[in-house]
Design a protein around this motif. Structure first.
Motif, PDB file in Angstrom:
ATOM      1  N   LEU A 182      24.807  48.388  94.758  1.00 41.98           N
ATOM      2  CA  LEU A 182      25.286  49.324  95.769  1.00 41.98           C
ATOM      3  C   LEU A 182      26.308  50.272  95.158  1.00 41.98           C
ATOM      4  O   LEU A 182      27.214  49.843  94.440  1.00 41.98           O
ATOM      5  N   TYR A 242      28.877  52.664  99.896  1.00 40.80           N
ATOM      6  CA  TYR A 242      28.235  51.506 100.512  1.00 40.80           C
ATOM      7  C   TYR A 242      28.842  50.197 100.030  1.00 40.80           C
ATOM      8  O   TYR A 242      28.943  49.229 100.797  1.00 40.80           O
ATOM      9  N   ARG A 243      29.235  50.150  98.763  1.00 42.67           N
ATOM     10  CA  ARG A 243      29.829  48.934  98.235  1.00 42.67           C
ATOM     11  C   ARG A 243      31.139  48.624  98.951  1.00 42.67           C
ATOM     12  O   ARG A 243      31.388  47.487  99.363  1.00 42.67           O
ATOM     13  N   GLN A 276      30.466  47.487 102.539  1.00 44.18           N
ATOM     14  CA  GLN A 276      30.002  46.097 102.641  1.00 44.18           C
ATOM     15  C   GLN A 276      31.164  45.116 102.528  1.00 44.18           C
ATOM     16  O   GLN A 276      31.281  44.175 103.330  1.00 44.18           O
ATOM     17  N   THR A 319      28.273  58.695 105.027  1.00 44.84           N
ATOM     18  CA  THR A 319      26.895  58.213 104.973  1.00 44.84           C
ATOM     19  C   THR A 319      26.102  58.756 106.160  1.00 44.84           C
ATOM     20  O   THR A 319      26.682  59.111 107.200  1.00 44.84           O
ATOM     21  N   TYR A 325      24.556  57.087 108.219  1.00 47.27           N
ATOM     22  CA  TYR A 325      24.584  56.122 109.315  1.00 47.27           C
ATOM     23  C   TYR A 325      25.456  56.586 110.473  1.00 47.27           C
ATOM     24  O   TYR A 325      25.360  56.049 111.578  1.00 47.27           O
ATOM     25  N   ALA A 335      25.531  49.820 108.067  1.00 42.28           N
ATOM     26  CA  ALA A 335      25.509  50.573 106.812  1.00 42.28           C
ATOM     27  C   ALA A 335      25.896  49.693 105.632  1.00 42.28           C
ATOM     28  O   ALA A 335      25.293  49.765 104.554  1.00 42.28           O
ATOM     29  N   GLY A 336      26.911  48.852 105.821  1.00 41.13           N
ATOM     30  CA  GLY A 336      27.351  47.990 104.732  1.00 41.13           C
ATOM     31  C   GLY A 336      26.319  46.956 104.345  1.00 41.13           C
ATOM     32  O   GLY A 336      26.164  46.632 103.161  1.00 41.13           O
ATOM     33  N   GLY A 347      22.722  49.202 103.226  1.00 42.17           N
ATOM     34  CA  GLY A 347      22.807  50.045 102.055  1.00 42.17           C
ATOM     35  C   GLY A 347      22.050  51.352 102.262  1.00 42.17           C
ATOM     36  O   GLY A 347      21.658  51.692 103.386  1.00 42.17           O
ATOM     37  N   PRO A 348      21.831  52.124 101.203  1.00 42.41           N
ATOM     38  CA  PRO A 348      21.159  53.429 101.330  1.00 42.41           C
ATOM     39  C   PRO A 348      19.771  53.289 101.943  1.00 42.41           C
ATOM     40  O   PRO A 348      19.023  52.378 101.612  1.00 42.41           O
TER      41      PRO A 348
END
Length: 531
Positions: free
Chosen positions: A168, A172-173, A176, A310, A312, A330-331, A334-335
């Motif tokens: 990620l 996103y990383r 998460q 993002t 999202y 989203a976390g 991911g993409p």
């Protein structure tokens, strides 16, 4: 659908569409073409079985010939460098032309060796403990050691179960990690809230049931903190209670105080054992609860800033989805470009029934157990929100309830429908004609209200709104501009002017493409004479 999820049933065999696989190995674990290119004796596999402070590792070629015997690797930079040098030396001695490193997933313990070997330039893959177990049991039944685990990892990697994981990238990383941290804090806060209620009931029996949302009721908690028994409440009386509440900065409300005094007059003669001790315990627990709540609020403000970077954030136009639920999804997802279609989302989350087929028997049972549980939970929480707050999904849930469909099965159906909608919303820029978008919510207004409740600094609010505008599809900008302009007019019509908010919304209108004349008209309404 309910039958599939709540119990198995027998049905007529049906021909299902095959996946038309070219290879039997998993696509992310495929090594056959690479082995064929260099030869099995020139292809090596490094297997690592990690623990908390050290790992066991070995190196063997594709056919299982040991090149480096199993040995211990301490999780320290010097030991990692020595192991890497040993592998490179073995590559030269045995003319190894291709190599992969396979690490068994073990909580977070596998991350240290995984990062060390990937940083050294090796292709590092991950094998699931379930795969290791299945390949160990036939060869070494009843015998589990580090060495037998390494041998099983090698067999799993040869069969294509050493899987490449997509790393990620930011944001996103960070999303998460923070989403999971917030969820952990929410669970701790929920546990503390139950303990506060329990010890408050032991110190003053019956007091906690006087209020529906006790911990959010400032007057109720203020009275409880300064009075450890019903007799103390009666002794203080109305005047004493009001004085204690004012010292805590809490406004007095007559009907609430009368309600507490009426209860205390009935319970004042009740003897409670260790009431003072329980009072001290719950006040300490409440302080911890308040501290965790403040930390959760702080994390949510940061989540909003990362969410708007993002696509999202677009999901917030659906009624029932706000900053926290969108950031949670989203976390964990991911993409969106990592998914070929909506079925890939429900497939990764395991939201499909298990199947048993043999000859003429073909049955379906409950949803599968092996899946990404965090992603599944995020989707199911969104399904609960949609069933409560979105008119379209609420209607579907009520139809399922009328037909006798189990609530869990109904939520799975809602999740399946939502994943198709989410994939179309995130992966494309075409106008959405789904019934859930007939009366879409304003994304910018939701963000503004979220930051107002979280008391976010104005500069961060403006930055988040500006980044959110960049993520909006073209068809949504017109709707957002109308909503923002309307909010600005409503704020301007009030006697008390909010200069900061007016400047913020005007800047947002400019980012949305509203021309200068329209902004000037809005500002004229905002600063002009009022009746």
């Amino acid at each position: 659908m309910a039958g599939k999820l709540t119990g198995s049933r027998r049905r007529r065999p049906s021909k299902r569409r095959s996946k038309n696989r070219v290879h039997l190995q998993k696509p992310s674990g495929l090594i056959g073409p690479r082995v064929a290119k260099v030869g099995g004796d020139r292809f090596a596999i490094v297997c690592i079985d990690p623990a908390k402070h050290r790992s066991e590792w070995m190196m063997a070629d594709y056919f299982g010939k040991l090149l480096i015997a199993p040995q211990t690797l301490e999780h320290q930079s010097g030991h990692f460098k020595a192991a890497i040098a040993q592998i490179q030396q073995s590559q030269k001695q045995n003319d190894i032309r291709d190599l992969i490193v396979v690490v068994e997933r073990t909580g977070n313990y596998h991350l240290a060796p995984k990062h060390a070997f990937s940083s050294a330039g090796f292709e590092t893959r991950v094998v699931h403990p379930f795969a290791t177990k299945q390949y160990r049991m036939p060869a070494d039944p009843g015998n589990k050691t580090d060495e037998t685990d390494l041998h099983a990892q090698h067999r799993a990697a040869v069969a294509g179960f050493g899987l490449c994981e997509r790393e990620l990238q930011s944001p996103y990383r960070e999303l998460q990690l923070r989403v999971r941290h917030r969820r952990n804090l929410v669970e701790k806060a929920s546990s503390l809230a139950c303990q506060v209620r329990e010890h408050l009931h032991l110190s003053m029996p019956g007091y906690s049931v006087l209020f529906d949302r006790l911990l959010e009721h400032r007057i109720a908690m203020g009275i409880g903190r300064c009075c450890e028994s019903p007799a103390k409440i009666v002794k203080l009386g109305q005047t004493g209670i009001c004085k204690r509440l004012r010292k805590q900065g809490i406004r007095c409300q007559q009907r609430t105080i009368d309600k507490v005094l009426a209860w205390a007059s009935q319970e004042k003669n009740q003897m409670v054992k260790d009431g003072a001790v329980h009072h001290a315990i719950w006040t300490d627990l409440e302080e911890l609860f308040r501290q965790i709540q403040r930390q959760i609020t702080s994390i949510e403000r940061v989540l909003a800033g990362e969410l708007v970077q993002t696509p999202y954030v677009r999901l917030m136009s659906i009624p029932g989805i706000n900053v926290v639920s969108a950031a949670d999804l989203a976390g964990e997802m991911g993409p969106i470009d990592a998914y070929a279609n909506a079925n890939a989302i429900t497939g990764r989350s395991g939201l499909f029934p298990c199947r048993h087929q043999s000859d003429q028997t073909d049955t379906s049972g409950p949803i599968i157990r092996q899946a990404n549980r965090r992603l599944r939970c995020a989707l199911m929480r969104i399904a609960d929100n949609l069933a409560c707050h979105c008119a379209h999904y609420r209607g579907l849930a009520e139809q399922d309830l009328a037909r006798g469909v189990a609530v869990r099965a109904s939520r799975v159906k809602t999740t399946k429908k939502f994943t198709r909608l989410a994939f179309a919303c995130l992966a494309g820029d075409q106008p959405m004609r789904h019934p859930a978008f007939r009366a879409p919510d304003s994304i910018l207004e939701k963000l503004r209200e979220f930051h107002r409740l979280h008391e976010t600094p104005l500069d961060q609010v403006l930055a988040d709104l500006s980044k959110a505008v960049e993520q909006l599809p073209e068809y949504a900008k017109g709707h957002e501009a109308k909503v923002v302009a309307e909010v600005l007019r409503q704020k301007a019509s009030r006697k008390r002017r909010e200069v900061g908010l007016g400047e913020l919304l005007t800047a947002v209108l400019a980012r949305l493409g509203i021309n200068d004349n329209e902004i000037d008209k809005t500002n004229t309404i905002k600063s002009g004479d009022r009746p």
